[in-house]
Structures are given as C-alpha cells and as structure tokens.
Design a protein around this motif. Structure first.
Motif, PDB file in Angstrom:
ATOM      1  N   ARG A 141       0.810  -1.233   0.000  1.00 28.04           N
ATOM      2  CA  ARG A 141       0.000   0.000   0.000  1.00 28.04           C
ATOM      3  C   ARG A 141       0.838   1.276   0.000  1.00 28.04           C
ATOM      4  NH1 ARG A 141      -3.257  -3.318   3.735  1.00 28.04           N
ATOM      5  NH2 ARG A 141      -5.269  -3.722   2.761  1.00 28.04           N
ATOM      6  N   LEU A 142       2.129   1.129   0.347  1.00 27.55           N
ATOM      7  CA  LEU A 142       2.997   2.307   0.445  1.00 27.55           C
ATOM      8  C   LEU A 142       4.313   2.047  -0.283  1.00 27.55           C
ATOM      9  CD1 LEU A 142       2.495   2.837   4.282  1.00 27.55           C
ATOM     10  CD2 LEU A 142       1.488   4.281   2.506  1.00 27.55           C
ATOM     11  N   LEU A 143       4.870   3.112  -0.840  1.00 24.36           N
ATOM     12  CA  LEU A 143       6.133   3.023  -1.562  1.00 24.36           C
ATOM     13  C   LEU A 143       7.099   4.059  -1.008  1.00 24.36           C
ATOM     14  CD1 LEU A 143       7.679   1.910  -4.115  1.00 24.36           C
ATOM     15  CD2 LEU A 143       6.688   3.821  -5.363  1.00 24.36           C
ATOM     16  N   LEU A 144       8.349   3.639  -0.859  1.00 24.58           N
ATOM     17  CA  LEU A 144       9.380   4.506  -0.283  1.00 24.58           C
ATOM     18  C   LEU A 144      10.401   4.844  -1.366  1.00 24.58           C
ATOM     19  CD1 LEU A 144      11.012   5.431   2.400  1.00 24.58           C
ATOM     20  CD2 LEU A 144      12.056   3.163   2.214  1.00 24.58           C
ATOM     21  N   SER A 145      10.881   6.092  -1.380  1.00 26.06           N
ATOM     22  CA  SER A 145      11.928   6.449  -2.339  1.00 26.06           C
ATOM     23  C   SER A 145      13.023   7.242  -1.645  1.00 26.06           C
ATOM     24  CB  SER A 145      11.339   7.265  -3.495  1.00 26.06           C
ATOM     25  OG  SER A 145      10.636   8.394  -3.009  1.00 26.06           O
ATOM     26  N   GLY A 146      14.266   7.057  -2.104  1.00 29.17           N
ATOM     27  CA  GLY A 146      15.420   7.794  -1.568  1.00 29.17           C
ATOM     28  C   GLY A 146      16.100   8.513  -2.709  1.00 29.17           C
ATOM     29  N   SER A 147      16.555   9.746  -2.457  1.00 29.30           N
ATOM     30  CA  SER A 147      17.017  10.575  -3.566  1.00 29.30           C
ATOM     31  C   SER A 147      18.314  11.315  -3.279  1.00 29.30           C
ATOM     32  CB  SER A 147      15.914  11.586  -3.907  1.00 29.30           C
ATOM     33  OG  SER A 147      16.405  12.688  -4.633  1.00 29.30           O
ATOM     34  N   GLN A 167      -2.459   7.966  -4.515  1.00 33.26           N
ATOM     35  CA  GLN A 167      -1.432   8.369  -5.478  1.00 33.26           C
ATOM     36  C   GLN A 167      -0.835   9.732  -5.128  1.00 33.26           C
ATOM     37  OE1 GLN A 167      -3.206   7.820  -9.378  1.00 33.26           O
ATOM     38  NE2 GLN A 167      -3.518   5.651  -9.008  1.00 33.26           N
ATOM     39  N   LYS A 168      -0.659   9.938  -3.809  1.00 28.55           N
ATOM     40  CA  LYS A 168      -0.104  11.220  -3.341  1.00 28.55           C
ATOM     41  C   LYS A 168       1.010  10.971  -2.316  1.00 28.55           C
ATOM     42  CE  LYS A 168      -3.824  14.414  -4.273  1.00 28.55           C
ATOM     43  NZ  LYS A 168      -4.742  13.530  -4.963  1.00 28.55           N
ATOM     44  N   LEU A 169       1.741  12.048  -2.024  1.00 25.61           N
ATOM     45  CA  LEU A 169       2.793  11.978  -1.012  1.00 25.61           C
ATOM     46  C   LEU A 169       2.158  11.775   0.350  1.00 25.61           C
ATOM     47  CD1 LEU A 169       5.850  12.399  -0.338  1.00 25.61           C
ATOM     48  CD2 LEU A 169       5.309  14.789   0.033  1.00 25.61           C
ATOM     49  N   LYS A 170       2.623  10.762   1.062  1.00 26.55           N
ATOM     50  CA  LYS A 170       2.069  10.467   2.383  1.00 26.55           C
ATOM     51  C   LYS A 170       2.953  11.084   3.466  1.00 26.55           C
ATOM     52  CE  LYS A 170      -0.640   7.664   5.002  1.00 26.55           C
ATOM     53  NZ  LYS A 170      -2.099   7.656   4.948  1.00 26.55           N
ATOM     54  N   GLN A 171       4.274  11.024   3.264  1.00 27.01           N
ATOM     55  CA  GLN A 171       5.198  11.487   4.293  1.00 27.01           C
ATOM     56  C   GLN A 171       6.511  11.931   3.664  1.00 27.01           C
ATOM     57  OE1 GLN A 171       3.793  10.816   7.535  1.00 27.01           O
ATOM     58  NE2 GLN A 171       5.198  12.442   8.120  1.00 27.01           N
ATOM     59  N   ASP A 172       6.965  13.098   4.075  1.00 30.19           N
ATOM     60  CA  ASP A 172       8.262  13.589   3.638  1.00 30.19           C
ATOM     61  C   ASP A 172       9.231  13.341   4.787  1.00 30.19           C
ATOM     62  OD1 ASP A 172       9.998  14.750   1.948  1.00 30.19           O
ATOM     63  OD2 ASP A 172       9.463  16.815   2.395  1.00 30.19           O
ATOM     64  N   LEU A 173      10.361  12.705   4.515  1.00 30.83           N
ATOM     65  CA  LEU A 173      11.295  12.368   5.589  1.00 30.83           C
ATOM     66  C   LEU A 173      12.670  12.990   5.357  1.00 30.83           C
ATOM     67  CD1 LEU A 173      10.359   8.568   5.864  1.00 30.83           C
ATOM     68  CD2 LEU A 173       9.529  10.399   7.342  1.00 30.83           C
ATOM     69  N   PRO A 174      12.817  14.277   5.729  1.00 27.65           N
ATOM     70  CA  PRO A 174      14.145  14.875   5.646  1.00 27.65           C
ATOM     71  C   PRO A 174      14.962  14.424   6.854  1.00 27.65           C
ATOM     72  CG  PRO A 174      12.576  16.494   6.441  1.00 27.65           C
ATOM     73  CD  PRO A 174      11.806  15.214   6.250  1.00 27.65           C
ATOM     74  N   GLY A 175      16.261  14.665   6.864  1.00 30.16           N
ATOM     75  CA  GLY A 175      17.075  14.262   8.011  1.00 30.16           C
ATOM     76  C   GLY A 175      18.497  13.955   7.621  1.00 30.16           C
ATOM     77  N   HIS A 176      18.665  13.317   6.446  1.00 26.03           N
ATOM     78  CA  HIS A 176      20.033  13.075   5.982  1.00 26.03           C
ATOM     79  C   HIS A 176      20.656  14.400   5.561  1.00 26.03           C
ATOM     80  CE1 HIS A 176      20.690   8.746   6.043  1.00 26.03           C
ATOM     81  NE2 HIS A 176      19.436   8.567   5.668  1.00 26.03           N
ATOM     82  N   GLU A 177      21.961  14.471   5.699  1.00 22.57           N
ATOM     83  CA  GLU A 177      22.637  15.720   5.345  1.00 22.57           C
ATOM     84  C   GLU A 177      23.144  15.731   3.910  1.00 22.57           C
ATOM     85  OE1 GLU A 177      25.548  16.534   8.389  1.00 22.57           O
ATOM     86  OE2 GLU A 177      24.010  16.222   9.925  1.00 22.57           O
ATOM     87  N   ASP A 178      22.999  14.602   3.226  1.00 22.15           N
ATOM     88  CA  ASP A 178      23.497  14.528   1.847  1.00 22.15           C
ATOM     89  C   ASP A 178      22.718  13.451   1.093  1.00 22.15           C
ATOM     90  OD1 ASP A 178      25.142  15.014  -0.383  1.00 22.15           O
ATOM     91  OD2 ASP A 178      26.896  15.313   0.892  1.00 22.15           O
ATOM     92  N   GLU A 179      23.204  13.100  -0.088  1.00 27.74           N
ATOM     93  CA  GLU A 179      22.502  12.157  -0.960  1.00 27.74           C
ATOM     94  C   GLU A 179      22.167  10.828  -0.262  1.00 27.74           C
ATOM     95  OE1 GLU A 179      24.366  11.695  -4.783  1.00 27.74           O
ATOM     96  OE2 GLU A 179      25.314  13.667  -4.698  1.00 27.74           O
ATOM     97  N   VAL A 180      20.949  10.324  -0.526  1.00 29.41           N
ATOM     98  CA  VAL A 180      20.523   9.026   0.033  1.00 29.41           C
ATOM     99  C   VAL A 180      20.681   7.974  -1.059  1.00 29.41           C
ATOM    100  CG1 VAL A 180      18.625   7.726   1.081  1.00 29.41           C
ATOM    101  CG2 VAL A 180      18.855  10.170   1.544  1.00 29.41           C
ATOM    102  N   TYR A 181      21.655   7.065  -0.845  1.00 32.26           N
ATOM    103  CA  TYR A 181      21.944   6.062  -1.867  1.00 32.26           C
ATOM    104  C   TYR A 181      21.112   4.795  -1.726  1.00 32.26           C
ATOM    105  CZ  TYR A 181      26.291   8.704  -2.755  1.00 32.26           C
ATOM    106  OH  TYR A 181      27.205   9.667  -3.067  1.00 32.26           O
TER     107      TYR A 181
END
Length: 478
Positions: A420-426, A439-453
């Motif tokens: 039911r949910l999809l996660l993406s890292g950028s 089909q919408k953004l459920k949660q924004d998860l900032p916190g890393h200080e640089d690129e998420v691999y």
C-alpha cells in the motif's frame, strides 16, 4: 406491450452491466447487472461468494487502473463512462494486515567512516546489514539500534550485500571483485574470500528457499561480463555464466529456477542453473539495462518468513512453507520480469511465454535507475534520474501515476509488505513515502545531510532503513 418495455427499461436503467475479472483478465462468472448503488463493500461480498471463500478476504476493485472507492452510479456519472458494453472491474486481493506509514526517525547510527552504499534487512526483519565505502559490512541490532558486528575483510568499497532467504548467511561483494560470506550470528567470515571475478561486483541473488533449503547457492554478477554461481558449503564457483559482451549490471534468481542477467550490451539473458546453459535472450532495449525486477521478488526474498515473524525449526519446514507462499503469490500467472534502462524506457516480459516483451513502458525523461514489483505483484514502481517515481500496472505494464516531489534524481525504492505504500530515496537528501491508493505523497522524511543512496523497508513492515553520503544509517518507524 409498450408498457412492459418501459418497465424493463426502468428495471435496467438503475443497473450497470459488469464483468468481474482477476488481474490477469480471467472472468469471474458471466457479465451481470449490478445496482448503481453497489460499491466496493457489496462487490467484496460478491467476490467472496463467487470464489466460495471460507474465510472472507478483503479485496479492492479497479476500473481502468483506477481504484473504485464510490458506488458504481457515482463513478459512471463522474467519469462519463459509456454503459453500452459490460464494464470491466478487476478485483485484487488485499493484504489482510496493514503496515503503518513511517513518519519519524527513531535512530541515527554512526559507525561507518565512508558513504553507506547498501542496506538490507534480513528476511525475518530482525537484523539489518549495511555495506560501505569504508570497506566494511556492518550488522546492526534492531532492538537496541546499535552495531552488533563490524565485518572487515574487503579490499575496496562494499557495493552489494544480500541475505540468504533462510536468514542464515549474508554475502557481500566489493569493488575489487571478491565476495565474502558472513555468519550473521557471529559477524565472522565463513571461509576465505570467493575470488574469480576480474572486476567489481554489481549484483548478488540467492537461489530461492522453495527450490533448495538450507540455502547454499547464490549468483554474483560483475562488471567483467560474467555471472558466477557459488556454493557456500564447498566455497567454490560451481558454474560461470559467460556470454554477455559488456558488463552485467543486475542479476535475479527466479522462482522457476532460472537466472536472469541484465547487461550494458542491451540484452537480458536467461540461464538454466544445472549446467549454466543460455536458454533465452530478451532483446529490445536500445541502451544499457540497469535494473531487473521479478513479480515474485518479495516472496523469493523472504522465503518462509512473513509479517507475523514466525520462526522455523527445520530446513524442510522452511522449504515447504516457502513453496506454499510462492505458489499462492504466483497463482496461475507466469513469473513476470521488468527491465529498466538507460534508454529511458522499461519493458514488461513473461520470459517463459515469449522472448518478445509484453509491453514497452515509456514516460520517463531520463534513465531508469531502479525498478521494483510490489509484494503482491499488482504494481511496478520505477525510479529515475528525471526526479520522478512512476507507478505501473504489474500485469499489463500500463502507466498508472507519476509521483513528483523529489528535487534530485531518485536512486532507490522499496515497498511496504502490504503493497500500500512506496518509499523512495534521492540525491536531494530526503526519503519520501507515497500512498498507492491516493497516489499522493504520504510522508516527507528529511534528516540526511546529503545524498541518500540506499533504502530498504523491513519485510515485517515495522521499520525503514536508509544510508548515503553522510555516512550515517537512519532507522525510521511508524
């Protein structure tokens, strides 16, 4: 006579002729007239009845890839649908359990001294492993959220890691081309490095538990153009799969027992695994193949383990349950494969049915970096350097939706166990959770200080892990 005809018309005018089909398009019974006031709940009762389900199961319903969440009449009015012919409604079984969306960072764990390049939860979701540019593999205790073991031994960056589906082994591959097998109970290597590849390792995939338990064979792919099958008991390379003319970028060991390799030579090759014979070649991409996904991937990865966390005492039990889970997930449909490429496109294949693609999936404006089927096989998600994540129908390959919100290339995606949910890292340093239903953004998860691999959602659905350029591992909870 005229009076009777008028009556009949009134009778059917409040009804809609519908045909229920499964995701493969197989009809359930014949077309029938349903009242316009019927909605998902009434349809659910009908499907359970028609399928003679002893235990009532939850279903969702789709018309032209859009979920039906209102009564039929409301839907028809809103979408101006012609009712000249039967309305095709696809029923899809839903997970009986629900995964909570992750919404907070529960731990930031430092330890790696260079970028975190890969993260992977064990099949039962109890352990987490990470591979880093600092040449170590680390195994983390998820209960205390602290490092359990640091595993040195590689000569260069650890590019990939993979748990065996029975959870008994962890294999890692490096930029120097060697592979190391670890015992997750002790953090010690089980034997010397496995050598043979001349260039770096690009992928690792284990033989599924329903084909062989305890797990002992895995396949590695390399920049050198070869894939190698290894036996962890004899610590030897059993078969070398040679034939690609350029680097292999990805490898998957399928549930039917064959191995799929995707390469920079634009082809996907299908190999049998007793002698390593090439049995099929899938051509169509105009540029490098970057990523492969199997419709059965989730059950292959988790073997006998499901969201309940049940443990098994013997390999035989494990194999039996893994086979039941595989057969149930696969149903009567063939195992499907999706490939994503540098040519901006994807293909949906049914390799056992045809060497030609079932569908060409276009829409991305940049290279496709990662493709992934949902655990139930209903959806395919794709991550691209065009900053978007796209959602496609897993049975037909039809485009469903685009998720926009990242402001940098999307490197990796992962699904919740209930699909039911999809996660993406950028590259933009954020993780995002997308809701498949709205089909919408459920949660924004900032916190890393640089690129998420690297990102992974634990198979039990409880936790998400992420790692990247800032060298820390973050755990996220619901």
């Amino acid at each position: 006579m005229e009076v009777v005809e008028g009556e009949e018309q009134r009778e059917t005018s409040n009804k809609v002729m519908c045909l229920l089909t499964d995701p493969e398009g197989t009809p359930l019974g014949v077309p029938m007239y349903l009242p316009q006031i019927a909605g998902p709940q009434q349809l659910q009762q009908m499907v359970n009845q028609l399928l003679n389900n002893e235990e009532k199961l939850p279903y969702s319903f789709y018309i032209s890839d859009k979920e039906l969440v209102v009564p039929l009449g409301t839907y028809l009015e809103k979408n101006k649908v012609s009712v000249e012919k039967a309305l095709s409604i696809v029923y899809q079984p839903q997970a009986v359990f629900r995964i909570r969306p992750v919404n907070r960072c529960s731990a930031t764990i430092s330890g790696h001294t260079e970028a975190v390049l890969s993260v992977a939860f064990s099949p039962d979701g109890q352990r987490l492993a990470s591979g880093s540019g600092d040449t170590t593999v680390r195994i983390w205790d998820l209960n205390t959220q602290t490092p359990l073991f640091t595993c040195p031994g590689h000569k260069n960056w650890v590019l990939c890691i993979a748990w065996s589906p029975d959870g008994k082994h962890l294999v890692s591959g490096s930029k120097a081309g060697e592979l190391l097998c670890w015992d997750p109970e002790t953090g010690k290597p089980s034997g010397n490095p496995l050598t043979g590849h001349k260039k770096w390792i690009t992928g690792i995939s284990w033989e599924p538990a329903h084909l062989n338990a305890p797990c002992r064979r895995f396949v590695s792919a390399s920049k050198d153009g070869d894939a190698r099958i290894w036996d962890i008991v004899t610590k030897k390379c059993v078969i070398c799969l040679s034939g690609h003319t350029l680097a292999i970028t990805c490898v998957k060991w399928g549930g039917d027992g064959v191995i799929y390799t995707g390469s920079q030579d634009c082809t996907i090759k299908v190999w049998e695994t007793s002698q390593g014979k090439l049995i099929r070649e899938l051509k169509g991409h105009g540029h490098w193949v970057n990523s492969l996904a199997l419709s059965t991937e989730y059950v292959l990865r988790t073997g006998a383990f499901d969201h309940t966390g049940k443990q098994y005492s013997s390999p035989e039990d494990m194999k039996k349950v893994a086979l039941e889970r595989y057969n149930k997930m696969k149903g009567n449909a063939p195992e499907r494969l999706v490939s994503g490429s540098d040519d901006f496109t994807m293909f949906l294949w049914e390799p056992f049915v045809s060497k030609h693609p079932k569908t060409r999936m276009t829409g991305h404006q940049q290279l496709v970096n990662h493709v992934y089927f949902s655990p139930d096989g209903q959806w395919v998600a794709s991550a691209s350097f065009d900053k978007s994540v796209k959602l496609w129908n897993g049975a037909t390959g039809k485009f469903v939706a685009a998720f926009r919100g990242h402001v940098g290339p999307v490197y990796q995606i992962s699904w919740s166990a209930d699909s039911r949910l999809l996660l993406s890292g950028s590259k933009d340093s954020t993780l995002k959770v997308w809701d498949i239903r709205t089909q919408k953004l459920k949660q924004d998860l900032p916190g890393h200080e640089d690129e998420v691999y690297a990102v992974d959602w634990s198979p039990d659905g409880e936790k998400v892990a992420s790692g990247g350029k800032d060298r820390v591992l973050k755990l996220w909870m619901g």
